[in-house]
Design a protein around this motif. Structure first.
Motif, PDB file in Angstrom:
ATOM      1  N   UNK A 103       6.775  11.279   0.461  1.00  0.00           N
ATOM      2  CA  UNK A 103       6.713   9.875   0.858  1.00  0.00           C
ATOM      3  C   UNK A 103       6.605   9.731   2.374  1.00  0.00           C
ATOM      4  N   UNK A 104       7.289  10.593   3.121  1.00  0.00           N
ATOM      5  CA  UNK A 104       7.251  10.522   4.583  1.00  0.00           C
ATOM      6  C   UNK A 104       5.847  10.745   5.130  1.00  0.00           C
ATOM      7  N   UNK A 105       5.016  11.439   4.366  1.00  0.00           N
ATOM      8  CA  UNK A 105       3.649  11.744   4.819  1.00  0.00           C
ATOM      9  C   UNK A 105       2.657  10.639   4.490  1.00  0.00           C
ATOM     10  N   UNK A 106       3.093   9.603   3.770  1.00  0.00           N
ATOM     11  CA  UNK A 106       2.205   8.488   3.431  1.00  0.00           C
ATOM     12  C   UNK A 106       1.930   7.666   4.695  1.00  0.00           C
ATOM     13  N   UNK A 107       0.698   7.227   4.828  1.00  0.00           N
ATOM     14  CA  UNK A 107       0.291   6.443   5.988  1.00  0.00           C
ATOM     15  C   UNK A 107       1.136   5.177   6.132  1.00  0.00           C
ATOM     16  N   UNK A 108       1.548   4.881   7.370  1.00  0.00           N
ATOM     17  CA  UNK A 108       2.292   3.679   7.771  1.00  0.00           C
ATOM     18  C   UNK A 108       3.790   3.736   7.485  1.00  0.00           C
ATOM     19  N   UNK A 136       0.825  -1.215   0.000  1.00  0.00           N
ATOM     20  CA  UNK A 136       0.000   0.000   0.000  1.00  0.00           C
ATOM     21  C   UNK A 136       0.849   1.250   0.000  1.00  0.00           C
ATOM     22  N   UNK A 137       1.937   1.230   0.758  1.00  0.00           N
ATOM     23  CA  UNK A 137       2.848   2.378   0.795  1.00  0.00           C
ATOM     24  C   UNK A 137       3.403   2.669  -0.593  1.00  0.00           C
ATOM     25  N   UNK A 138       3.853   1.632  -1.280  1.00  0.00           N
ATOM     26  CA  UNK A 138       4.435   1.820  -2.615  1.00  0.00           C
ATOM     27  C   UNK A 138       3.420   2.401  -3.595  1.00  0.00           C
ATOM     28  N   UNK A 139       2.192   1.888  -3.550  1.00  0.00           N
ATOM     29  CA  UNK A 139       1.159   2.375  -4.464  1.00  0.00           C
ATOM     30  C   UNK A 139       0.802   3.837  -4.173  1.00  0.00           C
ATOM     31  N   UNK A 140       0.568   4.154  -2.891  1.00  0.00           N
ATOM     32  CA  UNK A 140       0.187   5.517  -2.520  1.00  0.00           C
ATOM     33  C   UNK A 140       1.316   6.501  -2.792  1.00  0.00           C
ATOM     34  N   UNK A 141       2.546   6.117  -2.421  1.00  0.00           N
ATOM     35  CA  UNK A 141       3.681   7.011  -2.642  1.00  0.00           C
ATOM     36  C   UNK A 141       3.916   7.238  -4.132  1.00  0.00           C
ATOM     37  N   UNK A 142       3.781   6.187  -4.927  1.00  0.00           N
ATOM     38  CA  UNK A 142       3.972   6.330  -6.364  1.00  0.00           C
ATOM     39  C   UNK A 142       2.977   7.293  -6.982  1.00  0.00           C
ATOM     40  N   UNK A 143       1.722   7.190  -6.562  1.00  0.00           N
ATOM     41  CA  UNK A 143       0.686   8.077  -7.112  1.00  0.00           C
ATOM     42  C   UNK A 143       0.937   9.530  -6.711  1.00  0.00           C
ATOM     43  N   UNK A 144       1.302   9.735  -5.439  1.00  0.00           N
ATOM     44  CA  UNK A 144       1.518  11.103  -4.976  1.00  0.00           C
ATOM     45  C   UNK A 144       2.735  11.742  -5.636  1.00  0.00           C
ATOM     46  N   UNK A 145       3.782  10.958  -5.840  1.00  0.00           N
ATOM     47  CA  UNK A 145       4.961  11.496  -6.520  1.00  0.00           C
ATOM     48  C   UNK A 145       4.649  11.829  -7.975  1.00  0.00           C
ATOM     49  N   UNK A 146       3.871  10.969  -8.616  1.00  0.00           N
ATOM     50  CA  UNK A 146       3.496  11.224 -10.012  1.00  0.00           C
ATOM     51  C   UNK A 146       2.647  12.486 -10.114  1.00  0.00           C
ATOM     52  N   UNK A 147       1.731  12.667  -9.159  1.00  0.00           N
ATOM     53  CA  UNK A 147       0.862  13.849  -9.177  1.00  0.00           C
ATOM     54  C   UNK A 147       1.652  15.135  -8.941  1.00  0.00           C
ATOM     55  N   UNK A 187      11.137  13.535 -12.954  1.00  0.00           N
ATOM     56  CA  UNK A 187      11.996  12.733 -12.079  1.00  0.00           C
ATOM     57  C   UNK A 187      11.873  11.256 -12.460  1.00  0.00           C
ATOM     58  N   UNK A 188      12.860  10.482 -12.055  1.00  0.00           N
ATOM     59  CA  UNK A 188      12.784   9.019 -12.176  1.00  0.00           C
ATOM     60  C   UNK A 188      13.025   8.475 -10.777  1.00  0.00           C
ATOM     61  N   UNK A 189      11.951   7.980 -10.139  1.00  0.00           N
ATOM     62  CA  UNK A 189      12.044   7.535  -8.750  1.00  0.00           C
ATOM     63  C   UNK A 189      11.466   6.134  -8.617  1.00  0.00           C
ATOM     64  N   UNK A 190      12.253   5.239  -8.038  1.00  0.00           N
ATOM     65  CA  UNK A 190      11.787   3.909  -7.687  1.00  0.00           C
ATOM     66  C   UNK A 190      11.490   3.874  -6.194  1.00  0.00           C
ATOM     67  N   UNK A 191      10.357   3.284  -5.839  1.00  0.00           N
ATOM     68  CA  UNK A 191       9.911   3.231  -4.450  1.00  0.00           C
ATOM     69  C   UNK A 191       9.864   1.784  -4.001  1.00  0.00           C
ATOM     70  N   UNK A 192      10.612   1.466  -2.968  1.00  0.00           N
ATOM     71  CA  UNK A 192      10.627   0.112  -2.427  1.00  0.00           C
ATOM     72  C   UNK A 192      10.439   0.186  -0.920  1.00  0.00           C
ATOM     73  N   UNK A 193       9.382  -0.442  -0.438  1.00  0.00           N
ATOM     74  CA  UNK A 193       9.089  -0.427   0.995  1.00  0.00           C
ATOM     75  C   UNK A 193       9.285  -1.813   1.578  1.00  0.00           C
ATOM     76  N   UNK A 194      10.077  -1.885   2.642  1.00  0.00           N
ATOM     77  CA  UNK A 194      10.280  -3.149   3.339  1.00  0.00           C
ATOM     78  C   UNK A 194      10.162  -2.896   4.835  1.00  0.00           C
ATOM     79  N   UNK A 195       9.176  -3.529   5.450  1.00  0.00           N
ATOM     80  CA  UNK A 195       8.933  -3.377   6.882  1.00  0.00           C
ATOM     81  C   UNK A 195       8.765  -1.902   7.252  1.00  0.00           C
ATOM     82  N   UNK A 196       8.086  -1.168   6.389  1.00  0.00           N
ATOM     83  CA  UNK A 196       7.739   0.251   6.551  1.00  0.00           C
ATOM     84  C   UNK A 196       8.933   1.197   6.406  1.00  0.00           C
ATOM     85  N   UNK A 197      10.066   0.669   6.002  1.00  0.00           N
ATOM     86  CA  UNK A 197      11.206   1.516   5.646  1.00  0.00           C
ATOM     87  C   UNK A 197      11.190   1.677   4.133  1.00  0.00           C
TER      88      UNK A 197
END
Length: 222
Positions: free
Chosen positions: A111-116, A64-75, A81-91
């Motif tokens: 990204x820091x403002x995304x839930x969880x 969920x973090x990856x999906x939400x962060x990706x959408x917000x960065x795209x918006x 920019x070219x940004x890859x987002x990888x979340x592991x154990x909420x890091x």
């Protein structure tokens, strides 16, 4: 009873398809702004998911973090920019490129403002956006590391996440110091690797033994 040849053929084809799926996903990720990490061993089947040392709830949160962060960065930042987002154990690991320091800082804030999200590791580089050929090379390197970890019989390959950017390898996972050292050395020995960044969450051997599912006894499998 003699095995049915057609059934064996179908099973063999299905097995080959499952083995190829992680590489197909990885190749697809090379074309996306935000993509999931190359999880060594793939994410196919209950047994493979079970060997991921996060809880099932945390795995869903990371997705969920990856999906939400990706959408917000795209918006907010679009295709500049070219940004890859990888979340592991909420890091959350951010890799890729931005054209200036302002966009790099803004990406981390978004990204820091995304839930969880627990923490953001901002490894974005300021400079020219990488080419598709460079990203394809990163995918190949990640595939080689994946194969090497699978071949290492003293490791559970699915416990590791591998992210490659410009030849730099970021390794994530909940692993022991023994496993971390072994996997890091394996990655360093792969052709094309410029640097290995350890981002492991280190656990004790006792915790590993306590949380690893025990194989069923012979009489229990019948």
């Amino acid at each position: 009873m003699q095995a049915n040849p057609s059934r064996l053929l179908r099973a063999h084809r299905a097995h080959r398809a499952l083995r190829a799926l992680p590489l197909v996903v990885a190749l697809g990720c090379g074309l996306l702004t935000a993509c999931a990490p190359l999880m060594v061993g793939g994410m196919v089947g209950t047994a493979l998911v079970a060997t991921d040392r996060r809880t099932s709830g945390t795995q869903l949160e990371d997705q969920g973090i990856e999906l939400k962060a990706g959408k917000r960065l795209a918006d907010k930042l679009g295709d500049r920019v070219h940004i890859n987002i990888n979340s592991y154990n909420r890091v959350v690991l951010l890799t890729g490129e931005t054209r200036n320091e302002e966009d790099k800082a803004e990406a981390e804030r978004i990204v820091a403002e995304v839930e969880n999200v627990g923490r953001v590791a901002n490894e974005l580089q300021v400079g020219f956006i990488s080419s598709l050929s460079a990203r394809s090379n990163d995918v190949l390197i990640a595939g080689k590391i994946k194969a090497s970890l699978v071949d290492a019989r003293d490791l559970i390959s699915n416990a590791f996440y591998v992210v490659v950017e410009r030849g730099e390898v970021f390794m994530l996972g909940r692993v022991t110091e023994r496993e971390a050292h072994r996997a890091t050395e394996i990655a360093r020995g792969v052709a094309g690797v410029k640097k290995v960044v350890r981002m492991y969450e280190i656990i004790s051997e006792e915790e590993l033994a306590r949380t690893t599912p025990k194989p069923p006894k012979p009489n229990e499998s019948r």
